[in-house]
Design an enzyme around this catalytic site. Structure first.
Site, mmCIF file in Angstrom:
data_model
loop_
_atom_site.group_PDB
_atom_site.id
_atom_site.type_symbol
_atom_site.label_atom_id
_atom_site.label_comp_id
_atom_site.label_asym_id
_atom_site.label_seq_id
_atom_site.Cartn_x
_atom_site.Cartn_y
_atom_site.Cartn_z
ATOM 1 N N GLU A 128 4.860 3.023 -7.151
ATOM 2 C CA GLU A 128 3.847 4.057 -6.921
ATOM 3 C C GLU A 128 4.499 5.434 -6.850
ATOM 4 O O GLU A 128 3.960 6.415 -7.371
ATOM 5 C CB GLU A 128 3.056 3.764 -5.645
ATOM 6 C CG GLU A 128 2.291 2.431 -5.636
ATOM 7 C CD GLU A 128 1.172 2.360 -6.685
ATOM 8 O OE1 GLU A 128 0.549 3.401 -6.969
ATOM 9 O OE2 GLU A 128 0.937 1.257 -7.222
ATOM 10 N N HIS A 152 11.350 2.433 1.892
ATOM 11 C CA HIS A 152 11.686 3.062 3.171
ATOM 12 C C HIS A 152 12.574 2.152 3.994
ATOM 13 O O HIS A 152 12.913 1.063 3.563
ATOM 14 C CB HIS A 152 10.412 3.371 3.956
ATOM 15 C CG HIS A 152 9.411 4.171 3.193
ATOM 16 N ND1 HIS A 152 8.395 3.600 2.463
ATOM 17 C CD2 HIS A 152 9.298 5.501 3.021
ATOM 18 C CE1 HIS A 152 7.690 4.545 1.880
ATOM 19 N NE2 HIS A 152 8.217 5.720 2.199
ATOM 20 N N ASP A 206 8.780 8.616 -3.238
ATOM 21 C CA ASP A 206 9.413 7.358 -2.824
ATOM 22 C C ASP A 206 9.986 6.588 -4.011
ATOM 23 O O ASP A 206 9.459 6.651 -5.117
ATOM 24 C CB ASP A 206 8.402 6.458 -2.099
ATOM 25 C CG ASP A 206 7.893 7.112 -0.826
ATOM 26 O OD1 ASP A 206 8.540 8.068 -0.349
ATOM 27 O OD2 ASP A 206 6.843 6.664 -0.318
ATOM 28 N N ARG A 224 4.574 2.755 7.077
ATOM 29 C CA ARG A 224 4.061 1.856 6.030
ATOM 30 C C ARG A 224 5.227 1.379 5.191
ATOM 31 O O ARG A 224 5.623 2.002 4.214
ATOM 32 C CB ARG A 224 3.021 2.581 5.181
ATOM 33 C CG ARG A 224 1.741 2.897 5.947
ATOM 34 C CD ARG A 224 0.684 3.510 5.067
ATOM 35 N NE ARG A 224 0.826 4.954 5.004
ATOM 36 C CZ ARG A 224 0.149 5.823 5.746
ATOM 37 N NH1 ARG A 224 -0.721 5.393 6.639
ATOM 38 N NH2 ARG A 224 0.336 7.104 5.608
ATOM 39 N N GLU A 233 6.212 12.925 -0.719
ATOM 40 C CA GLU A 233 4.844 12.427 -0.599
ATOM 41 C C GLU A 233 4.178 12.809 0.719
ATOM 42 O O GLU A 233 2.973 12.993 0.774
ATOM 43 C CB GLU A 233 4.832 10.898 -0.746
ATOM 44 C CG GLU A 233 5.102 10.452 -2.170
ATOM 45 C CD GLU A 233 5.086 8.936 -2.300
ATOM 46 O OE1 GLU A 233 4.261 8.283 -1.648
ATOM 47 O OE2 GLU A 233 5.918 8.410 -3.064
ATOM 48 N N TYR A 288 9.041 6.079 9.024
ATOM 49 C CA TYR A 288 7.792 5.836 8.329
ATOM 50 C C TYR A 288 7.188 4.467 8.654
ATOM 51 O O TYR A 288 7.907 3.472 8.718
ATOM 52 C CB TYR A 288 8.026 5.956 6.829
ATOM 53 C CG TYR A 288 6.747 6.128 6.078
ATOM 54 C CD1 TYR A 288 5.930 7.201 6.362
ATOM 55 C CD2 TYR A 288 6.357 5.223 5.110
ATOM 56 C CE1 TYR A 288 4.739 7.359 5.696
ATOM 57 C CE2 TYR A 288 5.179 5.375 4.442
ATOM 58 C CZ TYR A 288 4.362 6.443 4.747
ATOM 59 O OH TYR A 288 3.187 6.591 4.095
ATOM 60 N N ASP A 311 9.759 3.679 -5.427
ATOM 61 C CA ASP A 311 9.101 2.427 -5.777
ATOM 62 C C ASP A 311 8.131 2.735 -6.921
ATOM 63 O O ASP A 311 8.069 3.856 -7.406
ATOM 64 C CB ASP A 311 8.390 1.797 -4.571
ATOM 65 C CG ASP A 311 7.344 2.714 -3.939
ATOM 66 O OD1 ASP A 311 6.944 3.703 -4.577
ATOM 67 O OD2 ASP A 311 6.908 2.440 -2.815
#
Length: 767
Positions: free
Chosen positions: A84, A327, A80, A284, A7, A282, A82
């Site tokens: 999303e 993350h 990632d 966020r 991403e 990371y 998850d």
DNA sequence: CAGTGAGCGAGCTTCCGCTTGACTT
């Protein structure tokens, strides 16, 4: 060649180094497809089937990925792990025309060579249930946002917005303000005694309970006159303190606000830079997890710098609602790097992250708390003196978390040496009136904390959500000046109780979030009509359902149907109801006309009205802008607004006029308008107006690069984005190869003529 | 832009979550 897609471009760069030359690693820059921006993009009649389009700013990215994907032997979707991230992989598979059932999906939680190689050895396929859960989330948010916002356009004011996250965010701020409005401070007396010891040191003590009234305090002090004071007891108890866990987005934002004074947006910009230069992981994230490699790194660092005694490895698990943990926690990528050079704000934030991460793996601090009980010979009450001593510093050597409460500072230093039975010499005994505080208004950071606890919003949206509610005019971030308050101090002096009345400044606040009139009206309207969506638990409830979809226990479009049917009915009935949400309040009666005066929200913001809307001769209107708030404006203030615009007299041969327009209160002078911002137009006198006018003239002169004889409608100016040409009311960009100083009048006019016509602000003509 | 306000009407606005640069008047 193998194509790996992640991403983030920073991540792509790191990973490319770990994989051999057979692998090309590219980034999708987040989501690549979405529902079309301008339309609903959902077929409500056919199972809520969404129509996705490639986002305009991702077209180039997709083109490159398509080219590479065609050449590649295999495409590895490494977004990632998850909801999303899974959806991004699915969208990529669709756009790159990969077989969705066979596409190679890989995940890793830490960016190390071994973790990535292991991931490549164990690919799986795209989890369609997880993708469906994301789709449900996306469709629900679109339906809520695109059906609720138009209700506001009709019932309150055009261009407003509502949504699952932003509307509840505003509600938090509005409700806090209402709590503050109804709050009534009460006071009580705090009694403090000071003693001087033989070695010259001072012992401070306090009466544990507060005394309710001045009379009580007076009586207590009076009873102490001439008393002897004696240490009756000394108690020592050990205690321990643990370090805070490593940073997540939310705690980083809170701590950077407390210790560095950064806004949540600033924190994210600085953290992004540290991430891009490879200094931190990371930024966020909602995870408290540290990778094994990271723990090893911290361990080595702690042993080397502080010794084994300071080491205490901990593994934290996340408590916050709805955490997805794709993350790690935010930490330095390399613990042996103690500081970063260059940009000061980056250095400070890095320092905070380094200390917090290291401290999380250090020993508990050990404390010894001592309480001395002091007897009063004339009274059965006891005074207490408290002291705290650090017997082993542990993690405190490196870092302690900041605190939000700004209440009474507690003196927790060491007590001087004391013995039971010791007589004490009183030097001061006083009772001071103290007040209870209203609940605190939210800061950006405390709001983020609250949202996280409620499970509303995600690490990537905390900062943008705050920007949105401010941009929509629902919330203001501002300072509040303190007010003077009187309080009483009682003191024993020459064997008498003396009473003094003192004043203090209280209630000053900085950078706090206040609801605006429109924010209050919209929140009241939505809460009244859309209870479910406005419920603080709504997100948590739908998250549970998204989880069921992810587990394959529920169909995503059935879940949406269950939500949408009653929601949509609610929208339709609300639209049918007549009238608008205006927050109308009756202020009183206009002494001149004998008619009622109302304050309410009109289509252009707060306004006041004399007479009824149903009157045959139209009611009189005036806009209230500036300092006056809809909820607090008085009849007297309201009537003053009807005297605007007001001519204050002449300055430099031209009239100075104060008024209120569509963009707020202004001073008009010589055809120019100067905005008053938040100043109250009723407060502006000639002196203030002159200062504002002079400032504006000076500012305009500074910006002027060039003007032309005989054509004062043409100017070359320095603007926010560099130099530009102004011809009448038209602003024209200067081409890059042209020097602004060398422009002639002809050049300017020609450029203006060829410039693309700006879309003019069209206002409807009214009859 | 420096006025207005209800409702009328053309045609606009609007959501959340994932990611960075290209681009402004």
């Amino acid at each position: 060649m193998n194509l790996v897609i992640v991403e983030s471009p920073a991540k792509a760069k790191t990973i490319e180094g770990f994989l051999g030359k057979d692998f090309t690693v590219k980034s999708s820059f987040g989501h690549v497809r979405d529902l079309a921006k301008k339309e609903l993009g959902i077929d409500k009649e056919n199972g809520f089937e969404p129509t996705y389009v490639v986002m305009p700013d991702k077209k180039a990215v997709i083109k490159e990925l398509q080219t590479l994907s065609k050449k590649a032997k295999a495409v590895w979707l490494a977004t990632d792990e998850d909801r999303e991230g899974e959806a991004i992989s699915w969208h990529l598979a669709e756009v790159l025309k990969l077989d969705v059932n066979k596409a190679k999906r890989i995940v890793f939680h830490e960016i190390t060579k071994s973790a990535i190689q292991k991931a490549i050895e164990n690919p799986r396929t795209i989890d369609k249930n997880l993708v469906d859960a994301q789709q449900a989330r996306r469709v629900l948010d679109r339906l809520v946002g695109f059906e609720l916002s138009p209700v506001l356009w009709k019932k309150v004011k055009p261009s407003l917005s509502a949504g699952r996250v932003q509307s509840v965010t505003v509600r938090l701020i509005v409700e806090r303000e209402k709590e503050i409005d109804v709050f009534e401070a009460s006071s009580a007396y705090r009694v403090v005694a000071e003693f001087k010891l033989e070695d010259g040191s001072i012992l401070k003590s306090e009466l544990p309970k507060k005394l309710a009234t001045k009379k009580d305090a007076h009586e207590f002090l009076n009873s102490c006159i001439g008393a002897n004071y004696l240490i009756e007891n000394l108690e020592t108890s050990p205690s321990k303190k643990s370090p805070a866990p490593p940073f997540t987005t939310s705690t980083l934002q809170q701590e950077a606000a407390r210790k560095l004074g950064y806004s949540v947006q600033q924190t994210m910009i600085v953290a992004q830079k540290l991430y891009e230069s490879g200094k931190i992981t990371y930024m966020r994230t909602d995870s408290l997890n540290l990778s094994e490699t990271a723990i090893e790194g911290a361990k080595a660092e702690i042993i080397a710098s502080y010794g084994n005694k300071y080491l205490n490895i901990r593994r934290y698990s996340t408590k916050s609602k709805g955490a997805q943990e794709a993350h790690e926690a935010i930490r330095p990528t390399d613990f042996s790097v103690h500081s970063v050079k260059g940009d000061n704000s980056e250095a400070k934030l890095y320092d905070l992250i380094w200390k917090r991460s290291i401290a999380s793996q250090m020993s508990q601090a050990e404390l010894e708390k001592t309480v001395a009980t002091i007897g009063i010979s004339t009274n059965s009450e006891k005074l207490k003196a408290q002291g705290e001593v650090l017997t082993f510093d542990g993690f405190i050597k490196v870092y302690t978390e900041g605190s939000d409460d700004d209440g009474e500072p507690d003196q927790s230093g060491m007590l001087p040496p004391l013995n039971i039975g010791q007589q004490l010499n009183l030097t001061e005994l006083k009772g001071t009136e103290r007040f209870t505080n209203h609940p605190p208004r939210y800061t950006e950071a405390s709001l983020v904390k609250k949202l996280e606890t409620l499970g509303i919003g995600r690490p990537s949206t905390y900062a943008p959500t705050i920007s949105t509610v401010i941009k929509r005019g629902y919330v203001e971030k501002t300072d509040k000046e303190g007010v003077e308050r009187n309080y009483v101090e009682l003191k024993i002096e020459s064997n008498k109780v003396l009473e003094k009345s003192l004043t203090e400044i209280t209630g000053a606040e900085r950078k706090k979030l206040f609801p605006t009139d429109i924010g209050i009206v919209v929140t009241d309207f939505l809460s009244e009509n859309f209870e479910r969506v406005m419920d603080y638990g709504f997100t948590a409830e739908v998250e549970k359902e998204f989880d069921s979809i992810a587990e394959g226990k529920k169909q995503w479009n059935e879940m949406i149907q269950m939500f949408y049917k009653p929601f949509n009915e609610n929208v339709l009935t609300t639209l049918e109801e007549s009238g608008r949400a205006t927050g109308e309040r009756l202020l009183g009666v206009d002494p001149k006309s004998g008619k009622n005066v109302y304050a309410r929200i009109g289509r252009f913001g707060p306004m006041i009205q004399i007479g009824e809307s149903t009157d045959e001769d139209k009611p009189a209107f005036a806009t209230i802008r500036g300092g006056a708030k809809l909820g607090s404006v008085t009849l007297e203030e309201a009537l003053e607004f009807f005297k605007l615009p007001k001519n204050l007299g002449e300055y430099k041969g031209k009239d100075v006029v104060i008024g209120v327009g569509r963009f707020g209160p202004y001073v008009r002078h010589n055809g120019k308008f100067v905005s008053l911002g938040k100043l109250d137009p009723l407060d502006i006198d000639m002196n203030t107006a002159q200062v504002l006018i002079d400032e504006a003239i000076e500012k305009a002169a500074k910006a002027l690069i060039k003007s032309f004889e005989g054509r004062d409608d043409v100017q070359v100016l320095n603007g926010r984005f560099g130099p530009y040409i102004k011809v009448g009311k038209q602003n024209v960009k200067i081409p890059k190869d042209v020097k602004p100083e060398e422009l002639t009048l002809e050049d300017c006019l020609k450029l203006a003529e060829n410039a693309p016509a700006k879309k003019s602000f069209s206002r409807k003509k009214r009859s």
